[in-house]
Design a protein around this motif. Structure first.
Motif, mmCIF file in Angstrom:
data_model
loop_
_atom_site.group_PDB
_atom_site.id
_atom_site.type_symbol
_atom_site.label_atom_id
_atom_site.label_comp_id
_atom_site.label_asym_id
_atom_site.label_seq_id
_atom_site.Cartn_x
_atom_site.Cartn_y
_atom_site.Cartn_z
ATOM 1 N N THR D 154 0.645 -1.239 0.093
ATOM 2 C CA THR D 154 -0.094 -0.009 0.128
ATOM 3 C C THR D 154 1.019 1.204 -0.045
ATOM 4 O OG1 THR D 154 -1.526 -1.225 1.288
ATOM 5 C CG2 THR D 154 -1.979 1.179 1.333
ATOM 6 N N ALA D 155 1.788 1.298 0.910
ATOM 7 C CA ALA D 155 2.965 2.386 1.028
ATOM 8 C C ALA D 155 3.349 2.923 -0.377
ATOM 9 C CB ALA D 155 3.980 2.234 1.945
ATOM 10 N N ARG D 156 3.900 1.596 -1.114
ATOM 11 C CA ARG D 156 4.344 1.910 -2.537
ATOM 12 C C ARG D 156 3.348 2.318 -3.369
ATOM 13 N NH1 ARG D 156 9.126 -0.801 -3.576
ATOM 14 N NH2 ARG D 156 9.743 0.082 -5.659
ATOM 15 N N MET D 157 2.214 1.946 -3.426
ATOM 16 C CA MET D 157 1.052 2.538 -4.285
ATOM 17 C C MET D 157 0.883 3.806 -3.887
ATOM 18 S SD MET D 157 -1.884 0.053 -5.574
ATOM 19 C CE MET D 157 -0.892 -1.292 -5.498
ATOM 20 N N VAL D 158 0.633 3.992 -2.806
ATOM 21 C CA VAL D 158 0.225 5.408 -2.318
ATOM 22 C C VAL D 158 1.334 6.493 -2.633
ATOM 23 C CG1 VAL D 158 -0.309 6.848 -0.304
ATOM 24 C CG2 VAL D 158 -1.328 4.577 -0.536
ATOM 25 N N ARG D 159 2.709 6.235 -2.413
ATOM 26 C CA ARG D 159 3.796 7.004 -2.809
ATOM 27 C C ARG D 159 3.747 7.101 -4.331
ATOM 28 N NH1 ARG D 159 8.846 6.333 -4.365
ATOM 29 N NH2 ARG D 159 10.319 8.153 -3.816
ATOM 30 N N ALA D 160 3.568 6.324 -5.017
ATOM 31 C CA ALA D 160 3.444 6.460 -6.512
ATOM 32 C C ALA D 160 2.454 7.487 -6.830
ATOM 33 C CB ALA D 160 3.466 5.205 -7.147
ATOM 34 N N GLN D 161 1.268 7.181 -6.162
ATOM 35 C CA GLN D 161 0.009 8.076 -6.634
ATOM 36 C C GLN D 161 0.579 9.522 -6.058
ATOM 37 O OE1 GLN D 161 -2.236 7.512 -8.418
ATOM 38 N NE2 GLN D 161 -4.018 8.795 -7.780
ATOM 39 N N THR D 162 1.020 9.556 -4.649
ATOM 40 C CA THR D 162 1.328 10.901 -4.264
ATOM 41 C C THR D 162 2.405 11.564 -5.216
ATOM 42 O OG1 THR D 162 1.009 9.925 -2.217
ATOM 43 C CG2 THR D 162 2.114 12.018 -2.236
ATOM 44 N N LEU D 163 3.376 10.844 -5.413
ATOM 45 C CA LEU D 163 4.168 11.699 -6.490
ATOM 46 C C LEU D 163 3.264 11.999 -7.774
ATOM 47 C CD1 LEU D 163 7.411 9.204 -5.950
ATOM 48 C CD2 LEU D 163 7.005 11.623 -5.462
ATOM 49 N N THR D 164 2.809 11.228 -8.329
ATOM 50 C CA THR D 164 1.940 11.445 -9.524
ATOM 51 C C THR D 164 1.141 12.916 -9.404
ATOM 52 O OG1 THR D 164 1.836 9.165 -9.861
ATOM 53 C CG2 THR D 164 0.681 10.299 -11.274
ATOM 54 N N ILE D 165 0.532 12.779 -8.168
ATOM 55 C CA ILE D 165 -0.421 13.880 -8.078
ATOM 56 C C ILE D 165 0.558 15.133 -7.971
ATOM 57 C CG2 ILE D 165 -2.026 15.148 -6.273
ATOM 58 C CD1 ILE D 165 -3.267 12.628 -7.842
ATOM 59 N N GLU D 166 1.590 14.961 -7.113
ATOM 60 C CA GLU D 166 2.454 16.010 -6.784
ATOM 61 C C GLU D 166 2.989 16.588 -8.075
ATOM 62 O OE1 GLU D 166 3.988 17.250 -3.576
ATOM 63 O OE2 GLU D 166 2.609 16.184 -2.108
ATOM 64 N N ALA D 167 2.991 15.863 -8.860
ATOM 65 C CA ALA D 167 3.778 16.292 -10.299
ATOM 66 C C ALA D 167 2.717 17.145 -11.172
ATOM 67 C CB ALA D 167 4.270 15.118 -10.927
#
Lengths: 585, 316, 510, 278
Positions: D154-167
């Motif tokens: 979950t952490a990996r996925m959320v992190r990826a999504q967070t990075l996507t959103i932040e970009a």
């Protein structure tokens, strides 16, 4: 493509249908299931019951217990004589007994073994308690060994110590690192260890030169099983010949199974419910957090009265147990004690209620008197079920139980630290009751730091201790029996623990492979886990019409067919796709 | 640079495994020596001797230091149960596990990837629906239950336990056949569960690529459908799938523990279960360190393999 | 002579949606035809229909005659033989249209092997002016322009008589675009190929094609000689398209009113920004006056976006100063926040600049909430939205971004900036992703805001035409430095720096 | 067209999954109220052990004579409870770690990422086993063991999504507007992460239920509670396989499969809904 397919099919059919090549004369093998791991093949280190049992087959002891009535009989020594002060014992090792490599067995081997244990702390790992009281062991000649003890010791004829060959072991070097697995292992018992694959099996061959005469079959295989469930299943299939330690339900499941005979035997084990009597250290400091109300013997007795032992045996042991009373199970007849009519506590919740009222512990508004904790071992079926009964039974007399089933380790921790009110426990006893009796003496309680205790129940009673000391130096057996019974009566009366049941040993064997086993004792005795090797040694093969080793090679046929079908399907699909590929996008 | 980073990361992970292994089993309540001597005639002095023998009488930092330095020498301590070096005990159980896990993984990877590719390429077809449905169901099946079920259903067709019969003829062919016979049920169990996962992974990996413009380019060039799949789509999709296969090696390990327990397969999984029932903390600790270490190494391998196979990674 | 390609009543439906409606086109050998249209006009669908590459979900009616054969009724085997050998495609976005795990040489050679065409990869690479060693490269090792050349080489591999180029230069820089177009144009002319070129950019088509067809909402609205169509658009949509590509130097396309010399509002002094070891901005001086519109132009990678982010305080400069209204801009804390209220950012792609989950009201009010602006939120938002020419505001406030057109979205972004009453707008490519027809409206809005509110703007763009249209002054940025700046007329009509001249040369002429 | 149909299919199977879950939830809630205490009390049971399914006990009886059907119903609650709470714990940790490591750069993110990768690699079951051996037995331990070992994906996925959103440019716009960390995380990152987390949680429940049953089977469960895994443990302990007591062995396994499959299907359906169409 077709060629490849045919080849595959051919291989599959060959694998599936060809039976394994069967040698003309197969050795007769007794295959026994063991559920417990083998911890070590080194008899000085082996602690597990399973390893001790294998050790008994490989090495004779100084003395043995007869199969018929468990009395002391010839082992390596055939004569023994205590001195008048009972401090010096002389054993005679007769001529004619040989190690499996042909070297004669002498008194020097015996002296070597005991001396090694007295001098090397590692060699005391498994059986150190037997030599703790020894001051010297010497072989005066090849036939005679003299043991002197610091104090009189009644267990001198029950020295359960495997005697090892001096000519092998003096070259062994560090005992700790000696695995004792160079095949074949030189031994003195009826069987010789020939192969050991950890976690899989142990193979022993019959010792043709055994002084009692060779066993009636060729090889003895111990096959390791994960759990008794798998073992019982394998027995049903005929993969193995002998299983013990069955759960009651498993035992029942074998009823009427063709080719299988069941053996319900009296066991050496009892199950108890410990009641914390107010634990103290050796110096009398309170320890742990046991409920203070339990210090009152009236409360302990009331609790004992509230438990319906018969119901427990009927429902939890499915009838495969005998009602508990004293510390020595009935299998060891003479030391076994049963309460007389006056002493007997019958199941009587009303009396228990009354006793608690009298003890000044009336029911409160919510109907309860005081709560208690009960701990048991998670994963042990008995504890899981019996705790349900106790919860109900004690609830009926106003004691709500908080049941906690914990890991082995935590259970040990709680019982050692006395942080329990009630706890399940149990002991396997020996022919000589000394050890199980010693567990309840004051001296066994831990030291001031809470460590070093080996007490079972934190019981400490002057009367009991006095009797214990008496029996220890009583060499007249009849008198000693009497004292031991008095001790058990005292224990029963003071209730530091309720002996719930003497569990039956439940065994089963392939009677189509082996017609007869020697049980110990002869009446209602066990085949496996004996105080001796008679069960295996005395096994008699049945006259077999065919080698029933049908481990279902048909399985391969099925698997082969399944693989063939899969391959066929794959090929068909691929070919069809190939054919239509040109016309598809 | 990248390589050094990977190796450094793996080394750090291994270090963390070691530390975790130590502290996890040192916070346990209870005196292991009491467990060891349970039900045996023991004196307090003997207990103390044992405590010293296993180094349990020293302070925690001292114990950690000696544990750590021994670990570097490949010494995992001594098993309570077997009174032997943990490393030896583990080593002797390695073979059966490698055989079972190797066989199962090989079959599962080949079958899983094939199923995944086929069902993704014909998404929505009957084949796809059946494969996906079965895979999802198998994914939901607890491994041990499947094993028990297989055992009950096949009845006497296959041996119920272990890896070998004790009375098989000693020649190689008979022995090999015997082991193969014993291997069928455990490997089928393990394959069923793992293969489902791989099929799903491969399917979604290929579906990701299905709309990639370069596939349109390939079609426009006049390539046949299966060539488009084989030459263009699969090589791209299989890379992440293979990486995932390696990454989920832990899944295989978990499956092996339960499968070996159910079928008494004498490998590391069974040893784990045995250590658990003890509980033999030194053995558990050794097993944790070894399995986790193996998984870390597998991941490193996956990483390196990915670097070799995927030209895109090289530059990074 | 048979036409090379003939589309007869081509109609394509996706489900109930009609994307191409009754299109008729012919292309003779050696002819170059441009197909223009906004995104979603159906022009790419036409291209894919030619080789029957549309997804299965597409229902195609009408005929596509390739050398007289109807593609729709060919057997798959015949179709595969025709693909690439008779007609090939240069796809847009070469990064994704090339297989990332195969070497480009192999990818070029693949159709040659398949169709049994003789020839060598090296020759093809030379034709597109790439060194032959590049055959061993993987796509990601090549630059965008190189990849596009590989695509062209691949398209020519089997010697087709028709090449379809689908937005071959989109996403490339002006300069690179010019080079690629030159290569394509040369090869088409040399080999006498038929070329169907598809683009949204009229100027690109004007540069390469003799004939021009314009598509709008799936229909062909206009067709004729390129020059005539552009000079005399008959369809209003064509007219809008033409207007979107201003001609530099044409006063009709210069919308900004001349302004005096204003007082400086924003001053950038000797600003240096580093990304790790690379220096993105290297000692830049720039001034934006009150109410002034300054265009910052340059190729991608020239550092103009970094400069803008640094001015906004989103990046920390390595050295140099940013002065706003006479005071140095703080780098952190309350003062930075206060500065950000005065300066607002408008981003390139309005669809991604709006959180797809936030309704227009929330998107516009975000600034008010961040700064805790007191007052009637709804009134302020309504005012800002109406100021951005979304009238009546109530019609839009509850909408989610995806329910709005690109132009409307950009207005929402602008409204979100206006709601805080800023004094400077930093706009990064504000019209680049907008369709031609709405581009003009947004440009006009920016100018109107300047007129009405005295709002100054710094407009970052690669599009010299936009600068000509809107800016008072132009600064040309190249490799992190500003090489030339001054009034629009001076810089764009009489450039003094070589780089500016190169940029101007690369702009396709209508 | 085919994707459309596949979407429809996902919805249909998702609905079926949801129906199964609702049924399971109803059973879990109702069972403790309706089942008389005596029926599951080994001391009060009167029926014979190992009875085949029949009129009185339509799933037969276990080794103590208790009705397997009632045990199954009683176990539903425990299995679902463990699955849900462990999933909530796991997804909670995962989301927190993922958002933090995605949003904040630097040392914190580096350390969190390192830890995440480490736990991602470790075989979760092995770790869960280790944890449940060293902690006291009980539901809490099981939940903790599963929750603490299953969060990294979950952490990996959320992190990826967070990075996507932040970009995404809208986050840049929010920053340019003057929004701080709290604003960006609260208004932009979390809302876009939530659907993903929801999907993840659904799948996490599925794997938590399987993990619970495995731990219980290995004898590490809470022995005082009835759960499906514990029933299988009991079945194995008391020899259901050699007795061919299929009525004791099948129902718990099938129930696990059904519920886990249902969660998976619902998760996939949710995923199809929340992930934007291509």
């Amino acid at each position: 493509m077709r060629v490849k397919l045919c080849a595959l099919l051919a291989v599959a059919t060959t694998l599936g249908l060809s039976a394994p090549p069967a040698p003309a004369q197969q050795p007769v093998v007794l295959k026994v299931a063991i559920v417990q791991q083998i911890d070590s093949m080194n008899p000085f280190l082996a602690v597990f019951q399973s390893s001790t049992e294998v050790g008994r087959l490989m090495y004779d002891y100084l003395t043995a217990y007869s199969a018929s009535d468990q009395s002391v009989t010839e082992g390596l020594a055939n004569r023994w004589e205590p001195s008048a002060d009972k401090l010096t014992w002389t054993f005679t090792v007769p001529e004619g007994k040989k190690w499996s490599d042909g070297v004669p067995i002498t008194a020097r081997d015996v002296a070597f073994t005991f001396t090694l244990m007295m001098t090397d702390e590692v060699a005391r790992t498994a059986n150190g308690s037997f030599v703790a009281n020894f001051s010297s062991v010497t072989a005066t000649d090849d036939r005679t060994v003299v043991i002197t003890t610091k104090a009189p010791q009644v267990t001198m004829l029950a020295l359960d110590v495997p005697i090892v060959p001096k000519h092998v072991w003096e070259k062994a070097g560090s005992i700790k690192d000696y695995a004792n697995d160079r095949m074949p292992v030189v031994g003195s018992g009826p069987f010789v260890l020939s192969e050991h694959v950890p976690g899989q099996f142990i193979k022993l061959k019959a010792n043709k030169d055994y002084w009692r005469g060779a066993a009636k079959f060729d090889e003895l295989h111990f096959v390791y099983f994960q759990n008794s469930d798998a073992a019982v299943q394998a027995l049903g299939k005929g993969e193995i010949d002998l299983v013990n330690r069955m759960a009651p339900a498993q035992f029942d499941s074998l009823q009427g199974k063709p080719g299988v005979t069941r053996n319900k035997a009296q066991g050496r084990r009892f199950t108890e419910l410990m009641i914390n009597p107010g634990a103290q250290t050796r110096t009398g400091e309170p320890i742990g957090d046991g409920s203070p109300v339990l210090r009152d013997v009236r409360v302990r007795r009331a609790i004992a009265r509230a438990i319906d032992l018969d119901a427990l045996i009927a429902r939890v042991n499915l009838g495969y147990a005998e009602k508990g009373a004293g510390l020595v199970p009935p299998v060891f007849g003479k030391y076994h004690w049963q309460p007389g009519a006056a002493e007997l506590r019958t199941f009587d919740p009303a009396a228990a209620n009354a006793a608690l009222d009298a003890a000044g512990l009336p029911r409160k508004a919510d109907g309860t008197r005081f709560p208690l904790r009960l701990i048991g071992r998670a994963g042990r079926a008995y504890d899981e079920q019996a705790s349900e009964y106790l919860k109900r039974s004690l609830g009926d007399i106003g004691i709500p139980l908080d049941v906690r089933l914990v890991s082995d380790n935590q259970l040990n921790e709680s019982t050692t630290a006395a942080t329990y009110d009630l706890a399940f426990s149990g002991w396997s006893t020996n022919i000589d009751p000394d050890f199980v009796l010693s567990l309840h003496t004051c001296a066994q309680r831990p030291g001031a730091d809470g460590k070093g205790g080996t007490t079972d129940t934190y019981f400490c009673d002057e009367t009991y201790d006095r009797l214990y000391a008496q029996q220890l130096s009583e060499f007249d057996e009849a008198k000693r029996v009497e004292i031991v019974k008095q001790m058990q009566a005292r224990f029963y009366d003071q209730v530091p623990a309720v002996v719930l049941a003497y569990d039956n040993a439940l065994e089963g064997y392939r009677s189509d492979h082996f017609a007869k086993f020697t049980t110990q004792p002869a009446q209602g005795g066990v085949i496996m886990a004996q105080n001796g090797m008679w069960g295996y040694y005395g096994a008699e093969p049945a006259v077999r019409t065919s080698q029933a080793g049908s481990t279902g090679w048909g399985g391969f046929a099925v698997a082969g067919a399944a693989v063939a079908v899969l391959v066929l399907a794959f090929v068909v699909v691929t070919r069809r796709r190939k054919a239509t590929a040109g016309e598809r996008e | 640079m990248r390589l050094a980073g990977r190796f450094g990361g793996a080394a750090l992970s291994l270090l963390m495994v070691a530390v975790l292994g130590f502290f996890l089993f040192r916070v346990v309540p209870g005196d292991p020596v009491v467990s060891m001597t349970r039900g045996r005639p023991t004196t307090a002095a003997m207990q103390a001797e044992l405590r010293a023998q296993f180094g349990l009488d020293r302070s925690l930092p001292e114990q950690f230091w000696s544990y750590f330095t021994s670990l570097l020498r490949g010494d995992l301590g001594t098993s309570f149960t077997f009174r032997r070096p943990v490393a030896d005990v583990i080593l002797e159980r390695l073979g059966p596990t490698v055989l079972l896990v190797g066989t199962a993984t090989l079959i599962a990877v080949l079958l899983g990837l094939w199923l995944g590719v086929r069902s993704a390429w014909r998404r929505g077809s009957a084949f796809d629906r059946v494969t996906t449905g079965v895979s999802l169901t198998l994914w939901a099946v607890p491994t041990f239950w499947l094993g028990m079920l297989l055992m009950m259903v096949t009845g006497d067709l296959f041996p119920s336990r272990g890896m070998r019969d004790t009375d098989t003829a000693p020649d190689f062919v008979s022995q090999a056949l015997d082991v193969g016979h014993h291997l069928v049920l455990p490997s089928v169990t393990l394959v069923a569960v793992v293969c489902a996962e791989y099929a799903l992974v491969m399917r979604s990996s290929l579906l990701e690529e299905m709309h990639a413009p370069y596939l349109t380019t390939a079609r426009a060039k006049g390539l046949r459908d299966d060539l488009v799949r084989r030459r263009h789509a699969v090589p791209n999709a299989v890379l992440p799938a293979i990486t995932l296969v390696f990454l989920r090696f832990g899944l295989v390990v978990a499956g092996a523990i339960t499968t070996e327990t159910v079928f008494s397969w004498p490998g590391l999984g069974l040893l784990f279960y045995d250590a658990l029932t003890g509980p033999d903390y030194f053995l558990l600790q050794g097993l944790l360190v070894v399995t986790a270490g193996a998984v870390v190494v597998m991941n490193l391998l996956a990483d390196l393999l990915h670097g070799v196979l995927d030209p895109r990674v090289k530059v990074v | 002579m048979n036409p090379l390609l003939e589309l007869r009543n081509l109609t394509v439906h996706y489900g109930p949606k009609c994307v191409v409606n009754d299109v008729n086109l012919t292309l003779a050998p050696g002819q170059t035809l441009g197909l223009a249209g906004e995104s979603g006009s159906g022009k790419s669908t036409v291209a894919m229909a030619v080789l029957r590459l549309l997804p299965r979900a597409a229902r195609v009616r009408g005929e596509v005659l390739l050398d007289g054969d109807d593609v729709a009724t060919m057997s798959w085997g015949r179709l595969r033989a025709v693909r690439w050998a008779s007609a090939s495609i240069v796809f847009q976005g070469a990064m994704h249209s090339l297989n990332p795990v195969h070497r480009v040489g192999d990818q070029i050679a693949e159709p040659m092997r398949l169709h049994g065409t003789p020839g060598s990869v090296a020759e093809l690479l030379e034709q597109v002016e790439l060194p032959r060693e590049k055959a061993r490269a993987y796509p990601h090792e090549l630059s965008g322009g190189q990849r596009q050349r590989v695509m062209i080489a691949m398209a020519l591999a089997c010697g087709p008589r028709l090449v379809i180029a689908d937005e071959p230069t989109t996403a490339l820089d002006v300069v690179v675009q010019a080079q690629v177009l030159a290569v394509l144009g040369r090869l088409v002319a040399e080999q006498d190929l038929g070329l169907l070129m598809i683009s949204h950019d009229l100027s690109v088509l004007a540069e390469t094609c003799d004939d021009l067809a314009v598509m709008h909402r799936g229909e062909l609205v206009e067709r004729g000689r390129t020059r005539e169509v552009i000079a005399n658009p008959r369809h209003p949509h064509t007219a809008a398209l033409t207007a979107a590509f201003p001609v530099i130097g044409d006063p009709a396309h210069r919308w900004a009113e001349p302004a005096g010399e204003p007082e400086p509002l924003l001053e950038v002094r000797d600003l240096v920004v580093d990304y790790g070891r690379t220096r993105a901005v290297d000692g830049v001086d720039l001034t934006v006056g009150r109410g002034e519109i300054v265009a910052l132009v340059g190729q991608s990678g020239s550092g103009k976006t970094t400069l803008a982010r640094t001015i906004m305080g989103l990046r920390t400069p390595s050295s140099g100063r940013v002065i706003f209204d006479g005071a140095e801009v703080a780098r952190t804390g309350r003062a930075l926040k206060a500065f950000r209220r005065q300066v607002q950012l408008v981003l390139q792609d309005p669809s991604s600049a709006l959180n797809p989950r936030h309704a227009v009201f929330d998107a516009v009010a975000e600034g008010l909430r961040v700064h805790g602006v007191p007052g009637d939120e709804e009134a302020l938002v309504t005012a800002a939205v109406e100021r951005a020419e979304l009238r009546p505001a109530s019609l839009y406030l509850e909408s989610l971004p995806h329910e709005l057109s690109g132009g409307q979205q950009q207005r929402v972004v602008i409204a979100g900036a206006l709601v805080l009453g800023p004094r400077l707008l930093v706009a990064d490519e504000p019209v680049a992703s907008l369709d031609a027809s709405v581009r003009g409206e947004v440009v006009a809005l920016l100018l109107r805001l300047r007129r009405e509110l005295g709002l100054a703007s710094l407009i970052i763009t690669h599009d010299l035409g936009l600068a000509w249209q809107i800016a008072d002054r132009v600064a040309v940025m190249h490799q992190g430095t500003i090489v030339e700046q001054g009034s629009v007329e001076k810089v764009l009509l009489a450039p003094s720096h070589d780089y500016t001249r190169a940029l101007l040369r690369a702009v396709p002429r209508v | 067209m085919s994707t459309f149909r596949a979407g429809l299919l996902a919805q249909r199977t998702g609905t079926a999954g949801a129906a199964v879950l609702v049924a399971a939830a109803v059973i879990a809630l109702v069972a403790p109220l309706l089942i008389p205490a005596d029926a599951l009390d080994v001391t009060r049971v009167t029926a014979a052990a190992w009875q085949l399914p029949g009129a009185g006990h339509w799933l037969g009886t276990d080794h103590t004579g208790r009705s397997v059907a009632l045990l199954m119903a009683q176990g539903t609650g425990t299995s679902l409870f463990v699955g849900l709470t462990a999933a909530v714990l796991s997804v909670g940790i995962g989301t927190l770690v993922g958002v933090l490591s995605g949003h904040f750069g630097g040392l914190l993110a580096g350390a969190l990422l390192r830890v995440t990768d480490f736990f991602l690699v470790l075989p979760a079951l092995v770790l869960a086993i280790a944890l449940s051996t060293v902690l006291p037995r009980g539901l809490g331990t099981i939940i903790l063991a599963i929750g603490l070992t299953s969060w990294p994906s979950t952490a990996r996925m959320v992190r990826a999504q967070t990075l996507t959103i932040e970009a995404r440019p809208f986050v840049e716009r929010a920053r340019a507007l003057g929004g701080g960390h709290a604003h960006v995380i609260g208004r932009h990152v979390l809302p876009s992460v939530v659907p993903l987390v929801l999907v993840n949680a659904t799948l996490a429940v599925a794997s938590a239920i399987v993990a619970e049953s495995t731990l219980a089977f290995l004898g590490l469960g809470d022995p005082t509670r009835i759960s499906w895994g514990a029933l299988l443990h009991q079945a194995q302990l008391h020899g259901a396989v050699p007795q061919r007591a299929w009525w004791y062995l099948l129902p718990p396994g099938l129930a696990i499969v059904a519920v886990v499959l249902a969660f998976t299907l619902v998760g996939r359906a949710l995923e199809a809904v929340v992930t934007p169409k291509r």
